[in-house]
Design an enzyme around this catalytic site. Structure first.
Site, PDB file in Angstrom:
ATOM      1  N   LEU A  54       0.809  -1.216   0.000  1.00 57.18           N
ATOM      2  CA  LEU A  54       0.000   0.000   0.000  1.00 57.18           C
ATOM      3  C   LEU A  54       0.840   1.262   0.000  1.00 57.18           C
ATOM      4  O   LEU A  54       0.296   2.360  -0.133  1.00 57.18           O
ATOM      5  CB  LEU A  54      -0.929   0.001   1.229  1.00 57.18           C
ATOM      6  N   TYR A 104       2.265  10.531 -12.389  1.00 54.90           N
ATOM      7  CA  TYR A 104       1.725   9.680 -11.334  1.00 54.90           C
ATOM      8  C   TYR A 104       1.050   8.456 -11.937  1.00 54.90           C
ATOM      9  O   TYR A 104       1.317   7.307 -11.525  1.00 54.90           O
ATOM     10  CB  TYR A 104       0.729  10.463 -10.485  1.00 54.90           C
ATOM     11  N   LYS A 108       2.076   4.399 -11.512  1.00 55.81           N
ATOM     12  CA  LYS A 108       1.183   3.378 -10.960  1.00 55.81           C
ATOM     13  C   LYS A 108       0.971   2.240 -11.964  1.00 55.81           C
ATOM     14  O   LYS A 108       0.896   1.069 -11.572  1.00 55.81           O
ATOM     15  CB  LYS A 108      -0.162   4.000 -10.581  1.00 55.81           C
ATOM     16  N   ASN A 133     -11.637   7.560  -5.814  1.00 63.91           N
ATOM     17  CA  ASN A 133     -11.469   8.329  -4.583  1.00 63.91           C
ATOM     18  C   ASN A 133     -11.869   7.460  -3.386  1.00 63.91           C
ATOM     19  O   ASN A 133     -12.959   6.898  -3.358  1.00 63.91           O
ATOM     20  CB  ASN A 133     -12.353   9.578  -4.617  1.00 63.91           C
ATOM     21  N   PRO A 282     -40.115  15.908  41.975  1.00 60.16           N
ATOM     22  CA  PRO A 282     -40.990  15.120  42.854  1.00 60.16           C
ATOM     23  C   PRO A 282     -42.374  15.751  43.005  1.00 60.16           C
ATOM     24  O   PRO A 282     -42.501  16.968  43.181  1.00 60.16           O
ATOM     25  CB  PRO A 282     -40.235  15.097  44.179  1.00 60.16           C
ATOM     26  N   GLY A 283     -43.399  14.912  42.893  1.00 56.57           N
ATOM     27  CA  GLY A 283     -44.767  15.363  43.060  1.00 56.57           C
ATOM     28  C   GLY A 283     -45.401  15.979  41.828  1.00 56.57           C
ATOM     29  O   GLY A 283     -46.586  16.330  41.849  1.00 56.57           O
TER      30      GLY A 283
END
Length: 372
Positions: A54, A104, A108, A133, A282-283
């Protein structure tokens, strides 16, 4: 146990593969990076049962680095493997740029040729991936990935530049890439001619990608969750979150508080309604209303209370005791007026899901006491 050698394991794709293989007990993972001593490479290759090559050069300071970093290193690896006594498989990370007549792309393409030649002469299995991509976590922004750049810059309130929003991008997600690599180790391939394929492939307009990323940023204020049924959106959202600034993982919610407690919207969705958190002191009793179509689910996660129901037109009151000590979901059916009372000594905390996002123009809420 198989020994796997990854070249370029500090890079975007290599790092993702490395951490995935480390989670499997049937693999021993070795690494070689461009900064390492080249003299160590032959020894690593001698140990390898499979090579993921890679490492490569994308944006060198000098054009000749394409020759050394892409062509030269690949030829060196293939030469070492060919000189050995074993048929060691190799997978190469190439690019669709190999079809282009530029420095490039040419480098490759020549790297691909070296791998294919190694396969022909040695009989070893070779796998060449021509990636479009690739996007996902840990990709370097402002380098060679538009998605990484957009995610990073938008998350950090930095400007972005879109030359042509109509340009169609072809993309694959990093987890799908890694899954394809791991599948090779399990003897599974997806071939298109002589090249390996990663599926699925996503095609999206550049402008649409940017607008989606911007909507992800805005969703923290609107509390909207993107459409996760769309596979690309789901992957893009995960990618965006990985670029958040380290001091901005959290964000505040608006608590609508009064003497009774508070009610806070948590998340909203396009088709799955919304989730809120209700706190009753509460309540305190809240509710005493009913709905025609709107329905809800209540989950008490702290405190003690009771949820009461009365069917419209009836005098019978139904009670459901609830407690954070016993997590239990209570459905709120349509046509029943209902309330929730805190019968304990501490705050009653309830997670509430509603099947639709609240619309003040059509609230579908009618007030009527449960108990007369």
């Amino acid at each position: 146990m198989k020994t796997i050698l990854i070249t370029g394991c500090r890079g975007f794709i290599g790092k993702n593969l490395f951490v995935t293989l480390q989670c499997r007990e049937d693999f021993r993972v070795l690494c070689f990076n461009s900064q390492d001593d080249p003299a160590n490479l032959p020894s690593l290759l001698e140990q390898a049962d499979f090579v993921f090559h890679l490492a490569g050069v994308n944006r060198p300071l000098k054009l000749e680095e394409f020759e050394t970093g892409n062509v030269g290193l690949t030829e060196q690896i293939c030469s070492y493997l060919a000189a050995g006594s074993r048929q060691v498989p190799i997978a190469l990370s190439s690019s669709i740029q190999a079809l282009q007549d530029n420095p490039y792309g040419t480098s490759k393409c020549r790297a691909e040729d070296s791998v294919f030649e190694y396969g022909r002469t040695s009989g070893a299995q070779v796998y060449v991936f021509r990636f479009p991509n690739v996007f996902g976590k840990w990709c370097r922004p402002n380098y060679n990935s538009g998605v990484a750049t957009f995610c990073h810059n938008i998350a950090h309130d930095l400007p972005i530049k879109v030359n042509d929003p109509e340009v169609v991008m072809t993309l694959v997600y990093i987890d799908d890439v890694v899954n394809s690599f791991v599948a090779l180790l399990d003897g599974i391939t997806n071939m298109d001619g002589i090249f390996c394929q990663v599926q699925p492939v996503h095609t999206e307009k550049l402008g649409d990608i940017v607008e989606r990323i911007r909507s992800f940023k805005e969703s923290r204020f609107s509390r909207n969750i993107p459409d996760m049924s769309n596979p690309f959106v789901k992957k893009l959202y995960s990618t965006y979150l990985s670029y958040l600034p380290a001091d901005q993982f959290s964000y505040p919610l608006k608590m609508n508080a009064d003497e009774r407690g508070s009610f806070t919207e948590f998340i909203k969705t396009i088709d799955r309604g919304q989730v809120s958190v209700n706190i009753s002191k509460p309540g305190i009793t809240k509710g005493n209303h009913w709905h025609n179509t709107k329905n809800e689910k209540f989950l008490v996660v702290s405190g003690n209370g009771v949820i009461r129901f009365r069917k419209i037109g009836s005098t019978d009151v139904i009670e459901y005791p609830v407690s954070g000590e016993r997590l239990e979901v209570v459905d709120i059916p349509t046509g029943y007026t209902h309330n929730i009372s805190n019968t304990g000594a501490t705050n009653l905390v309830t997670v509430m899901w509603c099947n639709e996002v609240f619309d003040p123009e059509r609230p579908d809420t009618f007030f009527e006491q449960v108990e007369s």
